[in-house]
Motif scaffolding. Structure first.
Motif: not given
Length: 240
Positions: A16-39
């Motif tokens: 993530q050294d080339q990205c302004a926005m780093k890995v953060c807890t809330d984004a990780c929660v979104l990735g784990a929580w998002a409703q993606v079943d069957g997509a």
């Protein structure tokens, strides 16, 4: 979560050294929580490091994911992160404004952690401005992109600060979208929620009951991860 040059998950590593926005807890929660079943075909708007696309790839079987990123350096870093992961054949990183993205087919699911702070102070860092402030993607433009790119039977998932989420929901409901799942993210009991995660469907689909819940990252001591947080992230965080 520390702002290191890389963050290692159980199945992939995010540089993530080339990205302004780093890995953060809330984004990780979104990735784990998002409703993606069957997509089968997923769109990640504003992928940054590629984190959400990689998490969705891990959670789905055979889904094809298009990861859109406006910033050229971030797009290249996302490509590198995808190439180093087990999901390199399923995630395509595309460097383009979402307003100009023209896929061959519509998506079953959209996930996004869009620019927020619609009218807030600017940072001296132009990259942070682009990532944090809606100067290149307003809520109206985001909803227009979702209307254009998502199947009418599809779902979209979004992460925002609570006040910004309320503003987006008002606009979304005018456009015919209704939330089916919402998660208030809070540091610990007794504190105010600082993020809202929402899943929307088109109101023509069916009668919808909104399932709103709250997730505490920590227990009351502010240091011990809550059982619910550990359960949600256990497939990703190496510490669980």
């Amino acid at each position: 979560m520390p702002r290191n040059h890389s963050f290692r998950f159980k199945q992939f590593t995010v540089q993530q050294d080339q990205c302004a926005m780093k890995v953060c807890t809330d984004a990780c929660v979104l990735g784990a929580w998002a409703q993606v079943d069957g997509a089968k075909k997923v769109l990640d708007i504003g992928t940054g490091t590629g984190l959400l696309s990689l998490m969705v790839a891990q959670r789905t079987t055979g889904a094809s994911i298009d990861a859109i990123e406006l910033d050229e350096a971030a797009a290249q870093q996302a490509r590198d992160n995808v190439a180093a992961s087990p999901f390199t054949g399923r995630v395509q990183v595309i460097h383009t404004p979402i307003q100009q993205h023209k896929p061959q087919e519509l998506y079953d699911c959209i996930i996004t952690n869009p620019p927020f702070f619609q009218a807030d102070l600017r940072s001296p860092d132009a990259g942070v401005n682009q990532a944090h402030h809606a100067q290149d993607l307003t809520f109206a433009e985001l909803l227009a992109a979702i209307d254009r790119l998502l199947k009418k039977t599809g779902v979209w998932n979004v992460l925002l600060p609570v006040e910004e989420s309320d503003k987006l929901q008002q606009l979304a409901e005018v456009g015919g979208w209704v939330p089916t799942h919402q998660l208030l993210l809070t540091h610990q009991p007794g504190r105010k929620p600082f993020r809202m995660l929402s899943t929307y469907v088109h109101n023509e689909r069916r009668a919808v009951t909104n399932m709103k819940k709250e997730l505490f990252i920590y227990e009351t001591d502010g240091r011990t991860y809550s059982p619910e947080f550990r359960e949600l992230l256990k497939e990703f965080y190496i510490i669980f």
